[in-house]
Design a protein around this motif. Sequence first.
Motif, PDB file in Angstrom:
ATOM      1  N   LEU A 182       0.827  -1.210   0.000  1.00  0.00           N
ATOM      2  CA  LEU A 182       0.000   0.000   0.000  1.00  0.00           C
ATOM      3  C   LEU A 182       0.861   1.260   0.000  1.00  0.00           C
ATOM      4  CD1 LEU A 182      -2.928   0.933   0.008  1.00  0.00           C
ATOM      5  CD2 LEU A 182      -2.888   0.859   2.507  1.00  0.00           C
ATOM      6  N   GLY A 183       1.985   1.239   0.701  1.00  0.00           N
ATOM      7  CA  GLY A 183       2.856   2.410   0.722  1.00  0.00           C
ATOM      8  C   GLY A 183       3.363   2.762  -0.663  1.00  0.00           C
ATOM      9  N   LEU A 184       3.795   1.751  -1.405  1.00  0.00           N
ATOM     10  CA  LEU A 184       4.262   1.971  -2.771  1.00  0.00           C
ATOM     11  C   LEU A 184       3.123   2.464  -3.657  1.00  0.00           C
ATOM     12  CD1 LEU A 184       6.598   1.765  -4.792  1.00  0.00           C
ATOM     13  CD2 LEU A 184       5.995  -0.643  -5.120  1.00  0.00           C
ATOM     14  N   ALA A 185       1.930   1.935  -3.446  1.00  0.00           N
ATOM     15  CA  ALA A 185       0.764   2.386  -4.217  1.00  0.00           C
ATOM     16  C   ALA A 185       0.461   3.856  -3.929  1.00  0.00           C
ATOM     17  CB  ALA A 185      -0.446   1.518  -3.887  1.00  0.00           C
ATOM     18  N   PHE A 186       0.603   4.279  -2.674  1.00  0.00           N
ATOM     19  CA  PHE A 186       0.411   5.696  -2.355  1.00  0.00           C
ATOM     20  C   PHE A 186       1.429   6.557  -3.099  1.00  0.00           C
ATOM     21  CE2 PHE A 186      -1.796   4.543   1.763  1.00  0.00           C
ATOM     22  CZ  PHE A 186      -2.978   5.184   1.445  1.00  0.00           C
ATOM     23  N   VAL A 187       2.672   6.115  -3.124  1.00  0.00           N
ATOM     24  CA  VAL A 187       3.709   6.879  -3.828  1.00  0.00           C
ATOM     25  C   VAL A 187       3.346   7.019  -5.299  1.00  0.00           C
ATOM     26  CG1 VAL A 187       6.127   6.877  -4.548  1.00  0.00           C
ATOM     27  CG2 VAL A 187       5.534   6.249  -2.202  1.00  0.00           C
ATOM     28  N   ARG A 188       2.963   5.919  -5.933  1.00  0.00           N
ATOM     29  CA  ARG A 188       2.582   5.983  -7.349  1.00  0.00           C
ATOM     30  C   ARG A 188       1.399   6.924  -7.571  1.00  0.00           C
ATOM     31  NH1 ARG A 188       3.624   0.055  -7.486  1.00  0.00           N
ATOM     32  NH2 ARG A 188       1.419  -0.233  -6.941  1.00  0.00           N
ATOM     33  N   GLY A 189       0.400   6.819  -6.692  1.00  0.00           N
ATOM     34  CA  GLY A 189      -0.782   7.657  -6.839  1.00  0.00           C
ATOM     35  C   GLY A 189      -0.477   9.129  -6.662  1.00  0.00           C
ATOM     36  N   LEU A 190       0.351   9.461  -5.689  1.00  0.00           N
ATOM     37  CA  LEU A 190       0.689  10.867  -5.437  1.00  0.00           C
ATOM     38  C   LEU A 190       1.520  11.447  -6.583  1.00  0.00           C
ATOM     39  CD1 LEU A 190       1.490  10.538  -1.638  1.00  0.00           C
ATOM     40  CD2 LEU A 190      -0.442  11.796  -2.626  1.00  0.00           C
ATOM     41  N   LEU A 191       2.453  10.659  -7.089  1.00  0.00           N
ATOM     42  CA  LEU A 191       3.250  11.125  -8.223  1.00  0.00           C
ATOM     43  C   LEU A 191       2.373  11.366  -9.446  1.00  0.00           C
ATOM     44  CD1 LEU A 191       6.398   8.825  -7.913  1.00  0.00           C
ATOM     45  CD2 LEU A 191       6.318  11.300  -7.521  1.00  0.00           C
ATOM     46  N   ALA A 192       1.404  10.486  -9.653  1.00  0.00           N
ATOM     47  CA  ALA A 192       0.499  10.630 -10.800  1.00  0.00           C
ATOM     48  C   ALA A 192      -0.324  11.903 -10.704  1.00  0.00           C
ATOM     49  CB  ALA A 192      -0.419   9.410 -10.896  1.00  0.00           C
ATOM     50  N   ARG A 193      -0.550  12.374  -9.482  1.00  0.00           N
ATOM     51  CA  ARG A 193      -1.321  13.600  -9.276  1.00  0.00           C
ATOM     52  C   ARG A 193      -0.458  14.853  -9.395  1.00  0.00           C
ATOM     53  NH1 ARG A 193      -5.851  12.204  -5.274  1.00  0.00           N
ATOM     54  NH2 ARG A 193      -5.362  14.147  -4.230  1.00  0.00           N
ATOM     55  N   GLY A 194       0.840  14.675  -9.541  1.00  0.00           N
ATOM     56  CA  GLY A 194       1.739  15.820  -9.652  1.00  0.00           C
ATOM     57  C   GLY A 194       2.344  16.276  -8.348  1.00  0.00           C
ATOM     58  N   ASP A 195       2.154  15.507  -7.288  1.00  0.00           N
ATOM     59  CA  ASP A 195       2.686  15.892  -5.983  1.00  0.00           C
ATOM     60  C   ASP A 195       4.183  15.616  -5.879  1.00  0.00           C
ATOM     61  OD1 ASP A 195       0.195  16.711  -5.038  1.00  0.00           O
ATOM     62  OD2 ASP A 195      -0.319  14.713  -4.327  1.00  0.00           O
ATOM     63  N   ARG A 196       4.802  16.241  -4.899  1.00  0.00           N
ATOM     64  CA  ARG A 196       6.199  15.975  -4.549  1.00  0.00           C
ATOM     65  C   ARG A 196       6.195  15.019  -3.359  1.00  0.00           C
ATOM     66  NH1 ARG A 196       9.638  19.750  -6.879  1.00  0.00           N
ATOM     67  NH2 ARG A 196       8.535  21.437  -7.961  1.00  0.00           N
ATOM     68  N   VAL A 197       6.977  13.962  -3.448  1.00  0.00           N
ATOM     69  CA  VAL A 197       6.869  12.872  -2.484  1.00  0.00           C
ATOM     70  C   VAL A 197       8.223  12.535  -1.875  1.00  0.00           C
ATOM     71  CG1 VAL A 197       6.094  10.502  -2.120  1.00  0.00           C
ATOM     72  CG2 VAL A 197       4.974  11.922  -3.856  1.00  0.00           C
TER      73      VAL A 197
END
Length: 235
Positions: A15-30
Amino acid sequence: MSSRHCLVTGANRGLGLAFVRGLLARGDRVVAACRHPGRATELNRLAGLHPGRLHVLPLDVTLARSRDELARELALVLDGAGLDLLLNNAGVLRGGERFGQVAEADLEQSLRTNAIGPFLLVQALAPLLADGRAVVANLSSEIGSIAGRHEFRTPSYAIGKAAQNMGTVLLARALAGRGIRVVALHPGWVHTDMGGPAAPLDPDEAATALLRVIDRLGPDDSGRFLDGQGRTLPW
């Protein structure tokens, strides 16, 4: 909200990796934190694909020196910007426990990883949280619901998550004056190393649903225990 500054713990898989992918897809800085960044093959691949937007940093949430070092490194990465989203995702589950054979070491590990570590990490990072807009999301579980327990199952995990839920409420009260929202989130039964192969939810699906819940949070939602549809769960 676009272009948020986000931190995800336990970010190297599931789930942590999925959050990273999702946030990057939204244009966020992670900032993706995990115990062994050098072994986090997929995170490092993503960092190469998103230069400047994904930083991979070490964190063992159970160790004070590791939490303090992350706080120092994070301040440098943020460079004066506030942290908009902290996803406390790192956790541990000991399966196969039976009454009469529950080990003290497993209870201690669960409390340190699932409850004590996340609470103290928020405390350490509190100066970096953005006033008026930051969200702290503690990844909890319905298994930590005292009202919802009707059988003896995964006691060390259940006790750790119940303690984490209390930490969520206390942090919500402590940070209310700064306009920072703190919530406990139940992702559902997710197909990860922790959830097992029989789990029906895909990690990316679960992460997307929880990010939508986070997007909709209002000031009155701080201190609540919510599922992936934004419904309130019993403590």
